[in-house]
Design a protein around this motif. Structure first.
Motif, PDB file in Angstrom:
ATOM      1  N   TYR A 234     -37.019  99.488 -39.141  1.00 59.14           N
ATOM      2  CA  TYR A 234     -37.315  99.219 -40.326  1.00 59.14           C
ATOM      3  C   TYR A 234     -37.352  97.583 -40.642  1.00 59.14           C
ATOM      4  N   ARG A 235     -36.298  96.946 -39.909  1.00 60.99           N
ATOM      5  CA  ARG A 235     -36.057  95.564 -40.212  1.00 60.99           C
ATOM      6  C   ARG A 235     -37.037  94.753 -39.138  1.00 60.99           C
ATOM      7  N   ASP A 236     -37.227  95.314 -38.038  1.00 62.05           N
ATOM      8  CA  ASP A 236     -38.432  94.745 -37.182  1.00 62.05           C
ATOM      9  C   ASP A 236     -39.662  94.888 -37.645  1.00 62.05           C
ATOM     10  N   PHE A 237     -39.925  95.805 -38.291  1.00 58.18           N
ATOM     11  CA  PHE A 237     -41.251  96.059 -39.104  1.00 58.18           C
ATOM     12  C   PHE A 237     -41.510  95.156 -40.038  1.00 58.18           C
ATOM     13  N   VAL A 238     -40.347  94.750 -40.801  1.00 55.51           N
ATOM     14  CA  VAL A 238     -40.403  93.995 -42.047  1.00 55.51           C
ATOM     15  C   VAL A 238     -40.518  92.530 -41.551  1.00 55.51           C
ATOM     16  N   SER A 239     -39.865  92.182 -40.418  1.00 59.18           N
ATOM     17  CA  SER A 239     -40.087  90.866 -39.889  1.00 59.18           C
ATOM     18  C   SER A 239     -41.270  90.489 -39.565  1.00 59.18           C
ATOM     19  N   ARG A 240     -42.115  91.690 -38.841  1.00 59.32           N
ATOM     20  CA  ARG A 240     -43.415  91.319 -38.430  1.00 59.32           C
ATOM     21  C   ARG A 240     -44.285  90.984 -39.608  1.00 59.32           C
ATOM     22  N   VAL A 241     -44.092  91.750 -40.537  1.00 59.27           N
ATOM     23  CA  VAL A 241     -44.911  91.722 -41.702  1.00 59.27           C
ATOM     24  C   VAL A 241     -44.578  90.353 -42.524  1.00 59.27           C
ATOM     25  N   ARG A 242     -43.492  89.827 -42.486  1.00 55.66           N
ATOM     26  CA  ARG A 242     -43.177  88.638 -43.282  1.00 55.66           C
ATOM     27  C   ARG A 242     -43.480  87.378 -42.161  1.00 55.66           C
ATOM     28  N   ALA A 243     -43.616  87.685 -40.794  1.00 58.87           N
ATOM     29  CA  ALA A 243     -43.611  86.712 -39.746  1.00 58.87           C
ATOM     30  C   ALA A 243     -42.498  85.675 -39.872  1.00 58.87           C
ATOM     31  N   GLN A 244     -41.375  86.339 -39.803  1.00 63.08           N
ATOM     32  CA  GLN A 244     -40.455  85.618 -39.719  1.00 63.08           C
ATOM     33  C   GLN A 244     -38.914  86.474 -39.433  1.00 63.08           C
ATOM     34  N   LYS A 245     -38.076  86.050 -38.655  1.00 63.56           N
ATOM     35  CA  LYS A 245     -36.880  86.900 -38.099  1.00 63.56           C
ATOM     36  C   LYS A 245     -35.917  86.933 -39.324  1.00 63.56           C
ATOM     37  N   LEU A 246     -35.418  88.337 -39.802  1.00 69.80           N
ATOM     38  CA  LEU A 246     -34.500  88.546 -40.733  1.00 69.80           C
ATOM     39  C   LEU A 246     -33.433  88.091 -40.387  1.00 69.80           C
ATOM     40  N   ASN A 247     -32.713  87.639 -41.522  1.00 73.32           N
ATOM     41  CA  ASN A 247     -31.157  87.196 -41.401  1.00 73.32           C
ATOM     42  C   ASN A 247     -30.294  88.377 -40.812  1.00 73.32           C
ATOM     43  N   GLU A 248     -29.627  88.229 -39.721  1.00 74.73           N
ATOM     44  CA  GLU A 248     -28.851  89.308 -39.126  1.00 74.73           C
ATOM     45  C   GLU A 248     -27.770  89.839 -40.118  1.00 74.73           C
ATOM     46  N   ASN A 249     -27.256  89.128 -41.064  1.00 71.89           N
ATOM     47  CA  ASN A 249     -26.176  89.369 -41.925  1.00 71.89           C
ATOM     48  C   ASN A 249     -26.768  89.912 -43.482  1.00 71.89           C
ATOM     49  N   GLY A 250     -28.084  89.600 -43.463  1.00 68.31           N
ATOM     50  CA  GLY A 250     -28.674  89.888 -44.743  1.00 68.31           C
ATOM     51  C   GLY A 250     -29.011  91.715 -44.858  1.00 68.31           C
ATOM     52  N   LYS A 251     -29.299  91.981 -46.070  1.00 69.89           N
ATOM     53  CA  LYS A 251     -29.537  93.459 -46.226  1.00 69.89           C
ATOM     54  C   LYS A 251     -30.866  93.715 -47.014  1.00 69.89           C
ATOM     55  N   GLU A 252     -31.683  94.661 -46.919  1.00 69.69           N
ATOM     56  CA  GLU A 252     -32.797  94.965 -47.711  1.00 69.69           C
ATOM     57  C   GLU A 252     -32.253  95.988 -48.494  1.00 69.69           C
ATOM     58  N   ILE A 253     -32.321  95.388 -49.943  1.00 70.64           N
ATOM     59  CA  ILE A 253     -32.143  96.176 -51.060  1.00 70.64           C
ATOM     60  C   ILE A 253     -33.246  96.920 -51.735  1.00 70.64           C
ATOM     61  N   GLN A 254     -34.457  96.729 -51.142  1.00 70.58           N
ATOM     62  CA  GLN A 254     -35.652  97.555 -51.685  1.00 70.58           C
ATOM     63  C   GLN A 254     -36.504  97.638 -50.822  1.00 70.58           C
ATOM     64  N   LYS A 255     -37.083  98.908 -50.796  1.00 67.78           N
ATOM     65  CA  LYS A 255     -38.466  99.166 -49.689  1.00 67.78           C
ATOM     66  C   LYS A 255     -39.497  98.319 -49.889  1.00 67.78           C
TER      67      LYS A 255
END
Length: 369
Positions: A234-255
């Protein structure tokens, strides 16, 4: 005469050496019939180009002498004459109606794709050879066709089928199918051979397309539905949607919601950096510069597979079923899809990103069919 016989012997020696050392093969400017037996004499007036049976890819590619088949002189001459006649006709028509003529010279590359009289040559614009589309087109030398893989349009299923035809025992592994494991792409070939494969009329060019509304919706649903927000997938999908790598320590709180998904890919499209997962189908496959003669529609997938395999002369039972691959087939008319598609602002954003797909693939943008 003697000189002709000497030329044949000389060519036999060259062919023998090129078979042992393919990297030394020079640019080829003559073409012989596919059935031509190597070493037999042939009058030069009958020769228009020369082809070998072997394609070079991977380690066999020559970095120093990578060559592209030239536009044949006779073809170029006919094209020039045809263009000249068309321009003259347009000038005559314009002069004959006081400047009110409605005739226009067509500039669509597809209008010049076929040159009358050349039964085995398709002219391909050279810019295609360096385009990203070369990474999306897979080659089956065994079954003599090219296949453009489009994400979210049964591409993994078709690549699994290609791997099965290549005798891969693990063809059911869709993770390997997704990356095209063991399958050659056009990008792997020398530029000369990319052009030759795209030009040959004894090779089919296959693509399966999908309604752009449905493709956008199911790309989103496949990435988010029932997803674990902390999962790598899921995190890989979101990073591709946002066109930026997600913070490794960050958490997604909402789909990720569908409106934001469309907003992000819209921004990518405006900046010219649209991820291949979301890119228009026509762009991924190099349309309209590459002409596909076997185009299937996902909306009628089973029947289209049967039709395409009949043209390829491959038994229908060779194609793996969803059950064999462990795939669940979801209808484009599912309730979840309809709920998202029936929102006008959603359709407007999809249409803005995929306008070229609606036009080139002949889908109705108004009603989504």
């Amino acid at each position: 005469g003697g000189s002709a016989g000497g030329s044949v012997v000389s060519m036999q020696r060259k062919w023998a050496r090129w078979r042992e050392h393919p990297q030394e093969e020079p640019i080829l400017v003559q073409r012989l019939p596919i059935s031509y037996p190597m070493g037999c004499a042939l009058g030069l007036p009958e020769v228009t180009a020369f082809e070998v049976r072997r394609f070079r890819r991977g380690a066999e590619r020559s970095t120093a002498g990578e060559s592209v088949v030239p536009v044949f002189e006779e073809v170029a001459r006919r094209r020039s004459k045809r263009l000249g006649r068309e321009l003259a006709r347009l000038r005559t028509a314009s002069e004959g109606d006081d400047g009110r003529g409605q005739l226009r010279l067509k500039e669509d590359p597809a209008d010049w794709a076929r040159i009358p009289g050349d039964a085995s040559v398709l002219n391909v614009t050279r810019m295609v050879l360096a385009s990203p589309a070369m990474n999306n087109i897979y080659v089956s030398e065994r079954d003599r066709y090219l296949f453009c893989a489009v994400p979210s349009v049964a591409s993994k299923t078709w690549k699994a089928f290609m791997r099965k035809r290549n005798s891969a025992t693990d063809y059911r592994d869709l993770r390997l199918a997704e990356v095209g494991h063991g399958l050659p792409r056009l990008a792997d070939y020398a530029d000369r051979d990319k052009e030759r494969l795209l030009q040959r009329t004894d090779y089919h060019r296959v693509v399966v397309v999908r309604n752009p509304y449905a493709r956008a919706i199911f790309t989103y649903l496949n990435g988010t539905e029932d997803a674990d927000l902390d999962s790598l997938q899921y995190r890989d999908f979101v990073s591709r949607v946002r066109a930026q790598k997600l913070n490794e320590n960050g958490k997604e709180i909402q789909k990720l919601t569908f409106p934001f998904y469309l907003k992000y890919i819209g921004k990518q499209q405006e900046s010219g950096t649209l991820d291949p997962l979301f890119a228009p189908q026509s762009e991924l496959c190099g349309m309209p510069l590459i002409s596909y003669n076997l185009v299937g529609r996902y909306e009628n997938f089973d029947a289209e597979v049967t039709r395409i395999l009949r043209h390829l002369r491959i038994p229908r039972e060779e194609f793996p079923s969803p059950e064999q691959l462990g795939v669940t087939v979801t209808s484009d008319n599912s309730q979840a899809a309809n709920d998202l598609m029936n929102v006008a602002r959603h359709r407007a954003r999809v249409l803005k990103v995929y306008a070229q797909d609606f036009e080139l693939l002949h889908y109705d943008a108004e009603i989504g069919h």
